[in-house]
Write a protein that holds these residues in place. Structure first.
Motif, mmCIF file in Angstrom:
data_model
loop_
_atom_site.group_PDB
_atom_site.id
_atom_site.type_symbol
_atom_site.label_atom_id
_atom_site.label_comp_id
_atom_site.label_asym_id
_atom_site.label_seq_id
_atom_site.Cartn_x
_atom_site.Cartn_y
_atom_site.Cartn_z
ATOM 1 N N GLU A 99 0.790 -1.166 -0.009
ATOM 2 C CA GLU A 99 -0.002 0.035 0.068
ATOM 3 C C GLU A 99 0.845 1.222 0.013
ATOM 4 N N ARG B 48 -2.578 5.741 0.945
ATOM 5 C CA ARG B 48 -3.954 4.650 1.480
ATOM 6 C C ARG B 48 -3.724 4.072 2.679
ATOM 7 N N ARG B 49 -2.420 3.905 3.300
ATOM 8 C CA ARG B 49 -2.288 3.593 4.837
ATOM 9 C C ARG B 49 -2.737 4.803 5.634
ATOM 10 N N ARG C 24 -6.624 4.290 5.588
ATOM 11 C CA ARG C 24 -7.081 3.190 6.112
ATOM 12 C C ARG C 24 -7.212 3.460 7.655
#
Length: 96
Positions: A6, A10-11, A14
């Motif tokens: 990722e 994106r991390r 999330r």
């Protein structure tokens, strides 16, 4: 995608879907600077699907006078423009 594949953005997204955090907390968790986290958050906010999710920001707040009407919510100000106190609580960011 899993953690190793990722992207950082994106991390971050999330992570912010799970719980709210300050830029400093995210910087420590992801081994980045707070300025880099803020830059990534601006990109994350633009890339979210406008109808489904949004980056929500609780503004920075002066610990002395309570001022929270800062121009740029995704910023960590050095002092309060109202009373000039340097004790500012960082903004808190989440994705909902």
């Amino acid at each position: 995608m899993t953690g190793a594949t990722e992207t950082t953005r994106r991390r971050l997204a999330r992570r912010l879907r799970e719980t709210a955090a300050t830029p400093s907390e995210l910087a420590r968790e992801f081994d980045l600077t707070a300025a880099t986290v803020l830059s990534h958050l601006e990109h994350v906010a633009r890339s979210l699907d406008a109808g489904d999710e949004a980056v929500l920001v609780a503004p920075p707040t002066c610990r002395e006078c309570g001022f929270d009407d800062f121009d740029d919510l995704l910023n960590v100000p050095s002092r309060c423009p109202s009373c000039k106190h340097e004790g500012i609580d960082e903004p808190t960011v989440t994705i909902e």
